[in-house]
Design a protein around this motif. Structure first.
Motif, PDB file in Angstrom:
ATOM      1  N   UNK A 176       0.814  -1.226   0.000  1.00  0.00           N
ATOM      2  CA  UNK A 176       0.000   0.000   0.000  1.00  0.00           C
ATOM      3  C   UNK A 176       0.850   1.279   0.000  1.00  0.00           C
ATOM      4  N   UNK A 177       2.186   1.106   0.001  1.00  0.00           N
ATOM      5  CA  UNK A 177       3.039   2.302  -0.055  1.00  0.00           C
ATOM      6  C   UNK A 177       3.990   2.307  -1.246  1.00  0.00           C
ATOM      7  N   UNK A 479      -1.918   6.680  -6.614  1.00  0.00           N
ATOM      8  CA  UNK A 479      -0.727   6.185  -5.913  1.00  0.00           C
ATOM      9  C   UNK A 479      -1.058   4.822  -5.291  1.00  0.00           C
ATOM     10  N   UNK A 480      -0.098   4.144  -4.704  1.00  0.00           N
ATOM     11  CA  UNK A 480      -0.369   2.805  -4.148  1.00  0.00           C
ATOM     12  C   UNK A 480      -1.427   2.799  -3.038  1.00  0.00           C
ATOM     13  N   UNK A 481      -1.505   3.877  -2.281  1.00  0.00           N
ATOM     14  CA  UNK A 481      -2.520   3.975  -1.226  1.00  0.00           C
ATOM     15  C   UNK A 481      -3.918   3.934  -1.857  1.00  0.00           C
TER      16      UNK A 481
ATOM     17  N   UNK B  23      -3.165   4.856   7.455  1.00  0.00           N
ATOM     18  CA  UNK B  23      -2.128   5.545   6.684  1.00  0.00           C
ATOM     19  C   UNK B  23      -2.544   6.963   6.290  1.00  0.00           C
ATOM     20  N   UNK B  26       0.145   9.098   4.840  1.00  0.00           N
ATOM     21  CA  UNK B  26       0.776   8.524   3.640  1.00  0.00           C
ATOM     22  C   UNK B  26       1.643   9.564   2.926  1.00  0.00           C
ATOM     23  N   UNK B  38      -4.317  12.296   4.136  1.00  0.00           N
ATOM     24  CA  UNK B  38      -5.714  11.862   3.971  1.00  0.00           C
ATOM     25  C   UNK B  38      -6.520  12.072   5.259  1.00  0.00           C
TER      26      UNK B  38
END
Ligand code: FAD
Ligand code: SF4
Ligand code: SF4
Lengths: 545, 77
Positions: A176-177, A479-481, B23, B26, B38
């Motif tokens: 996820x990053x 993005x990966x997130x 996250x 992030x 976020x």
């Protein structure tokens, strides 16, 4: 998309209570174990900041007749989900051992040196839940896992299982990053991805992460399992909960108060005044009570703790922290809200997806090498811990017996999945995950609410399928997130579709599935309603529990 | 903006970035004060608040999530 290959005997997808317990047990039995966790295991999932009630049978308290204890549970709190008695028997044969283990690991399971039974039980009946101090439970479980050599991979979201013949041989995950796919070659996989939070709108529809489940549980395990042919049940049967408005937090049984109307009259008959031992069981009996009061012009409904003693106040504050509600306490303090003076409005929380993976008392699914535990199969802390443990044990034993699988035979599938992720990352224009998620919630709310009929369900299903087709070719991930969120949304579209299909097939009214076109509960359907995919098509069956 | 970092207190240790399950931070860089990328994905668990070694974070509860309560001090019957 970069690729990393990870080999292991047992892969746990989800680093919550069930996933960590499975990992601990499998590792103890000599298996190489990896936990893939979407967020960070220390504070992820529903047990992220604590829990305080653990359902258990204790021979020295309940007497030697375990069957009588199970009968009591079936008659009362656990009536909601129909499960085979075999599962209850397995849980309560083991739960007390887990209690003692946790206590020895440093999760205090006693209060002031004794088993403290409170909550989730009716006055005058057997008490079923002990209070335990779970605030630091995840830290303790992680340490136990690490001590046994478990590898925890945080920020890794499982999104696809690899099936070979009638068995599971691994899984694909997205980091996820980083733009990276992880290919897990595993002899056994334990799904423990928790509940599903964002399929229906939250209590604050404009603020979808304001959800008592947290944001990271999105039914991924159920969707992954279904796609490779595992059986799901209870899919169309939604759940509801009750708690403070508009800062939704679970822990109804931790409140030492009485649910009352605006005039101060109790809405139930179980608790005339605050009682730390029983709480107010009206919330267990009828979670819709707040909504019913409001809709019939009798609302609002409050949790009234104003009559509590100072000792009860201290007691409740201690347990609210253990229950993982510290942020609610901080918020109330900051706003000058004092439960000794201010009744807190309670609400019936919106519908939640209630679907589960069909797993037996050994946490085994219908596919070889695939196990499911916790909220994924049958939840609450006691069940998550117990069936996580049992699943870990069975997975480790199974892994010992088989050869390392060959995932390269499935290279074409792996490449195809990587390309689909590249496409999501490559598109410049189109709806993002949030837009897609809002559209999905809208359809679920309007067409698969509690009251449904054939025409409504058919209309909702066709609209959902149109949306699904559209996002398959247009959704973007910057993005990966966001890519992880896109994968969650795709999973939830899949589960949403199953809700419609199964709700259409259940031609009766039962619990929160209200079909005015079939207004009666059909006793012949006192069975498990199971769906699985065969040759790419959904196949439904009814099966006795 | 649910989590708010006091940049005069923050030592840029990265603990909050490491542990936030959602996250929310992030994209924050190692050795720099975290960014709240976020905020709307914050679930208001306050885990970052209690993990921060120097108490540099607070969580602002957004208006739609404010608790509703009866402002009176009346004792019910
Ligand atoms: C505030 C609160 C209080 C509660 N109190 C009690 C109580 O007192 N007693 C009780 O019995 N129950 C209680 N519950 C319920 C209890 O917490 C859950 O039943 C229990 O945590 C379930 O454990 P689990 O492992 O199945 O799921 P979780 O603990 O929710 O863990 C699921 C994990 O899977 C991860 N995950 C999700 N998808 C993926 C993916 N695709 N890839 C990798 N990882 C993934 C998540 O990040 C999460 O870490 C409470 C719940 C809440 C929210
Ligand atoms: S309150 Fe929880 S979700 Fe919000 S930023 Fe902090 S750790 Fe993350
Ligand atoms: S944990 Fe605290 S000190 Fe460390 S980076 Fe975050 S805000 Fe700064």
């Amino acid at each position: 998309m970069e690729e990393q290959m990870v080999e292991t005997d047992v892969l746990c997808i989800g680093g919550g209570i069930a996933g960590l317990m499975a990992a601990i047990r499998a590792s103890e039995l000599g298996a190489k174990v990896v936990v893939a966790e979407k967020g960070h295991a220390l504070h992820s999932g529903r047990g992220r900041d604590g829990n305080d009630h653990f359902e258990t049978y204790i021979p020295e308290v309940h007497g030697i007749d375990r069957a009588a204890f199970i009968e009591e549970l079936l008659r009362t709190a656990k009536g909601e989900v129909s499960l085979s008695h075999e599962i209850f028997r397995a849980q309560f044969a083991k739960a007390f051992d887990i209690v003692k283990l946790w206590d020895s690991w440093g999760i205090p399971m006693k209060y002031k040196g004794k088993w403290e039974f409170a909550g989730h039980s009716f006055p005058g009946r057997a008490m079923t839940h002990i209070k335990y101090s779970g605030h630091m439970q995840k830290k303790v479980l992680i340490q136990q896992a690490i001590d046994r050599g478990v590898e925890i991979m945080n920020r890794v979201m499982g999104f696809e299982l690899l099936r070979d013949g009638d068995g599971i041989i691994g899984a694909l995950a997205a980091h996820t990053r980083e733009d990276k796919v992880i290919v897990f070659r595993a002899k056994a996989v334990i799904l423990a991805t928790g509940k599903c939070s964002r399929l229906y709108p939250s209590l604050t529809p404009g603020w979808m992460f304001n959800d008592p489940h947290g944001g990271g549980v999105t039914g991924d395990g159920r969707a992954m399992a279904y796609r490779v042919g595992a059986q799901l049940h209870n899919v169309e049967m939604p759940q509801r909960h009750i708690g403070p408005k508009y800062f939704p937090k679970f822990g109804q049984a931790t409140w030492v108060g009485v649910l009352k109307d605006a005039q101060g009259k109790p809405v139930g008959t179980f608790a005339p005044k605050p009682d730390r031992k029983y709480g107010d069981m009206i919330m267990e009996v009828n979670k819709l009570v707040c909504e019913q009061y409001t809709q019939s012009g009798k609302g609002p409904v409050y949790m009234d703790c104003t009559d509590m003693t100072d000792e009860d106040y201290e007691y409740m504050m201690y347990w609210m922290v253990q229950e993982g509600n510290i942020s609610l306490l901080d918020h109330m303090k900051e706003e000058g809200i004092d439960i000794r003076r201010h009744p807190i409005e309670f609400a019936t929380y919106p519908l939640r997806f209630g679907g589960l993976i069909v797993a037996n008392a050994g946490a085994e699914t219908n596919l070889k090498g695939l196990y499911a535990a916790g909220d994924e199969a049958f939840g609450d802390i006691s069940a998550a811990a117990t069936f996580g443990w049992i699943g870990g044990e069975n997975a480790a034993r199974y892994a010992k017996e088989i050869e390392a699988p060959d995932v390269e035979r499935h290279r074409a599938t792996i490449e195809e999945k990587k390309i689909s992720l590249d496409r999501l990352r490559g598109r410049q224009e189109g709806p993002d995950w949030e837009e897609a998620n809002i559209a999905l919630q809208q359809v679920m709310y309007d067409y698969a609410g509690s009251v449904r009929n054939k025409a409504l369900l058919q209309q909702g299903l066709s609209h959902l399928q149109r949306l699904k087709k559209k996002i398959d070719t247009t959704m973007i991930a910057r993005n990966p997130h966001e890519l992880a969120h896109c994968l969650e949304v795709l999973n939830m579209f899949e589960l949403g579709e199953l809700v419609f299909i199964m709700a259409l097939d259940r031609k009766e009214t039962r619990s929160l599935h209200v079909r005015p076109d079939y207004p009666f509960t059909n006793p012949l359907l006192d069975q498990a309603h199971i769906i699985q995919t065969m040759d790419g098509k959904p196949v439904i069956q009814w099966k006795p529990f | 903006m649910p989590p708010i970092i006091d940049s005069s207190e923050c030592t840029a240790c990265g603990r909050c970035v490491e542990i936030c399950a959602e996250d929310v931070f992030y994209g924050s860089k190692k050795g720099e004060i975290p960014i709240v990328t976020y905020p709307r994905e914050c679930v208001h668990c306050s885990c970052c608040v209690y993990e921060c070694p120097v108490g540099a974070i607070r969580v602002r509860i957004p208006l739609p999530a404010m608790t509703v309560y009866k402002p009176t001090q009346e004792k019910s019957q």
